[in-house]
Write a protein that holds these residues in place. Structure first.
Motif, PDB file in Angstrom:
ATOM      1  N   GLY A 113       0.750  -1.697   0.200  1.00 38.31           N
ATOM      2  CA  GLY A 113      -0.671  -0.516  -0.105  1.00 38.31           C
ATOM      3  C   GLY A 113       0.843   1.368  -0.247  1.00 38.31           C
ATOM      4  N   ARG A 114       2.421   1.245  -0.353  1.00 36.21           N
ATOM      5  CA  ARG A 114       3.201   2.468   0.060  1.00 36.21           C
ATOM      6  C   ARG A 114       3.297   2.242  -0.589  1.00 36.21           C
ATOM      7  N   LEU A 115       5.246   2.743  -1.292  1.00 38.36           N
ATOM      8  CA  LEU A 115       5.741   3.323  -2.206  1.00 38.36           C
ATOM      9  C   LEU A 115       7.072   1.861  -1.957  1.00 38.36           C
ATOM     10  N   ALA A 116       7.124   1.225  -3.096  1.00 36.64           N
ATOM     11  CA  ALA A 116       8.235   0.414  -2.436  1.00 36.64           C
ATOM     12  C   ALA A 116       9.570   0.414  -3.357  1.00 36.64           C
ATOM     13  N   GLU A 117       9.265   0.996  -4.502  1.00 34.16           N
ATOM     14  CA  GLU A 117      11.467   1.079  -5.606  1.00 34.16           C
ATOM     15  C   GLU A 117      11.459   2.484  -6.381  1.00 34.16           C
ATOM     16  N   PRO A 118      11.400   3.438  -5.250  1.00 33.92           N
ATOM     17  CA  PRO A 118      11.486   5.111  -6.129  1.00 33.92           C
ATOM     18  C   PRO A 118      12.528   5.283  -6.946  1.00 33.92           C
ATOM     19  N   SER A 119      13.663   4.240  -6.625  1.00 38.50           N
ATOM     20  CA  SER A 119      15.126   4.027  -7.109  1.00 38.50           C
ATOM     21  C   SER A 119      15.233   3.997  -9.214  1.00 38.50           C
ATOM     22  N   ILE A 120      13.930   3.354  -9.198  1.00 39.52           N
ATOM     23  CA  ILE A 120      13.936   3.410 -10.557  1.00 39.52           C
ATOM     24  C   ILE A 120      13.629   4.888 -11.579  1.00 39.52           C
ATOM     25  N   ALA A 121      12.749   5.452 -10.970  1.00 42.26           N
ATOM     26  CA  ALA A 121      12.262   6.780 -11.743  1.00 42.26           C
ATOM     27  C   ALA A 121      13.330   8.207 -11.176  1.00 42.26           C
ATOM     28  N   HIS A 122      13.726   7.940  -9.899  1.00 44.15           N
ATOM     29  CA  HIS A 122      15.166   9.164  -9.820  1.00 44.15           C
ATOM     30  C   HIS A 122      15.797   8.121 -10.558  1.00 44.15           C
ATOM     31  N   ARG A 123      16.980   7.372 -10.651  1.00 43.19           N
ATOM     32  CA  ARG A 123      17.955   6.994 -11.674  1.00 43.19           C
ATOM     33  C   ARG A 123      17.670   7.153 -12.576  1.00 43.19           C
ATOM     34  N   ARG A 124      16.162   7.404 -14.271  1.00 44.76           N
ATOM     35  CA  ARG A 124      16.191   8.214 -14.832  1.00 44.76           C
ATOM     36  C   ARG A 124      16.010   9.489 -14.517  1.00 44.76           C
ATOM     37  N   ALA A 125      15.397   9.912 -13.776  1.00 43.19           N
ATOM     38  CA  ALA A 125      15.400  11.815 -13.750  1.00 43.19           C
ATOM     39  C   ALA A 125      17.221  11.765 -13.884  1.00 43.19           C
ATOM     40  N   CYS A 126      17.637  11.200 -13.037  1.00 41.14           N
ATOM     41  CA  CYS A 126      19.278  11.637 -12.569  1.00 41.14           C
ATOM     42  C   CYS A 126      19.042  11.701 -14.069  1.00 41.14           C
ATOM     43  N   ALA A 127      19.133   9.977 -14.955  1.00 41.02           N
ATOM     44  CA  ALA A 127      20.080  10.237 -16.242  1.00 41.02           C
ATOM     45  C   ALA A 127      19.670  10.754 -17.084  1.00 41.02           C
TER      46      ALA A 127
END
Length: 455
Positions: free
Chosen positions: A351-365
């Motif tokens: 029911g909560r965010l589990a893996e925000p790293s993927i979206a963050h890596r794309r934004a950083c790229a």
């Protein structure tokens, strides 16, 4: 038929035992054997059992050998090996008589044998205990004392792999954790030599995970060495051999962080993330300097918009109180209240965010900031605070670091109001560098961002 006093004796045979029964006018009746003194069949209404009766220390004791349907009258031996296949009640009666002749009570002897058997089985169980058995017991006992992320590390490092999971609408197979190959082994099989060979194979493939696995496994072996069920089979030094440490090598300090001049481009691309909850989460992570799980597990009941405070779950103190700064309040106030989680997710099992790293890596790229991790945002907060000459104890307390030095530990007590003065200043400066302007005096959720895109 031989008579001794009022006790009639006959040579017991299978036929006589089968024909014997209890008279209707009695509660029990006995048929005594003439070959083995004290050996008899006792019949009650609907049941018959072999018994043995004798005198010990001036008292009569009666012992039940067993039901006649279970015990045969005579023991049956394997004609080839000579081993007993079926126990014999008559031989058992003679064994009991031999014990009594030694002046011992067969009941006490039975208890001693039972206790010895239990101890022997327990000892055997301890020697054959597998790593998986002890690992499960370890996780069960220690879980209440760990953070969610720390517990998850233990689970994933030991998982067998091969399970199908969905990620970004694709089905993937989980890979086995570095510690998975130890799980089926006996604890006694885990030796320094075995771990050295394991380290040689695993380190080239995933050095960081192997170093983490060694740290966790070392703590696990120390725990086993202090547990009575596992200490005999455990070598607590198995994960501490110098050769293995040399093979794995030391971890290099991570330096990923945002520079002051990179804040604008980072905010620009993070605010463009299609998922507004992830976008808000990442911005809050930088602006609070919190650990990733502390923010992911934040519930609405932990956020006080009226008095501008957040009760953060802390791995050092359990919980800590930090200020709710204006822009963070704005981001949180704009989030959907689907459930109790602040950063909720309609698709996540929890029911909560589990893996925000993927979206963050794309934004950083997209922003040209490859390699910036979520923990790098926490590192960025601490580093950027240096531009404002914020006292080190202030930023450390905001981030939940343990107090350093006697003065910090025992004398300085900072109220939330004092922390808020500095935290508001930090947030204002960070947003100014990111070229984001807003009305900090407006109610949470009601003001609009002037520069940049609102999350």
């Amino acid at each position: 038929m031989e008579k001794v006093g009022a006790m009639a004796r006959v040579k017991l045979t299978a036929g006589r035992v089968e024909a014997f029964s209890c008279p209707a006018d009695k509660t029990q009746a006995f048929l005594w054997d003439s070959d083995a003194p004290g050996f008899a069949v006792r019949a009650t209404a609907g049941a018959k059992a072999y018994i043995y009766q004798a005198r010990l220390s001036g008292k009569t004791i009666r012992l039940t050998i067993g039901d006649v349907s279970v015990w045969s009258l005579e023991e049956y031996l394997d004609p080839k090996t000579g081993e007993v296949i079926t126990p014999g009640a008559r031989q058992e009666a003679r064994r009991l008589q031999a014990i009594i002749d030694q002046g011992r009570d067969p009941r006490e002897v039975k208890q001693e044998i039972t206790a010895a058997d239990v101890a022997k089985r327990e000892q055997g169980k301890r020697k054959t205990a597998t790593v998986a058995d002890a690992w499960d017991a370890y996780l069960k006992e220690r879980r209440p004392h760990w953070s969610v992320l720390h517990y998850r590390d233990h689970v994933t490092l030991a998982q067998a792999g091969g399970e199908t999971r969905k990620r970004l609408k694709k089905e993937i197979k989980t890979i086995a954790g570095p510690l998975a190959e130890f799980m089926p082994l006996r604890l006694s099989d885990v030796t320094p030599e075995l771990m050295q060979e394991w380290a040689k194979r695993e380190t080239p493939k995933r050095p960081a995970r192997v170093r983490l696995a060694i740290r966790l496994f070392k703590a696990f072996l120390r725990w086993c060495s202090n547990e009575k069920d596992y200490r005999e089979a455990t070598d607590p030094t198995a994960a501490s051999a110098k050769k293995m440490r040399d093979t794995v090598g030391a971890s290099k300090p991570k330096n990923d962080h945002l520079q002051k001049e990179q804040l604008a481009v980072w905010f620009e691309h993070v605010q463009k993330i299609p998922n507004p909850t992830i976008s808000a989460y990442l911005q809050c992570l930088l602006l609070t300097g919190a650990r990733r799980e502390e923010l992911l597990t934040l519930r609405w009941e932990d956020v006080n918009f009226q008095w501008r405070g957040i009760s953060m779950r802390d791995k050092i103190e359990g919980t800590r109180q930090v200020p709710l700064t204006p822009y963070v309040a704005h981001l949180m106030a704009g989030l959907p209240k689907r459930n109790g989680w602040v950063f909720s997710s309609p698709t996540s099992k929890s029911g909560r965010l589990a893996e925000p790293s993927i979206a963050h890596r794309r934004a950083c790229a997209a922003a040209g900031l490859d390699g910036l991790t979520l923990h790098g945002l926490r590192r960025s907060f601490a580093s950027l605070c240096e531009w404002l000459d914020i006292p080190g104890g202030i930023s450390a307390q905001l981030q939940g670091h343990a107090p350093q030095g006697v003065r910090e530990q025992n004398y300085i007590r900072r109220p939330l109001d004092l922390l808020r003065v500095h935290h508001d200043k930090i947030e204002g400066w960070l947003l100014m560098q990111a070229k984001i302007q807003f009305d900090a005096e407006a109610a949470p959720g009601s003001f609009r961002v002037v520069g940049g895109t609102a999350a």
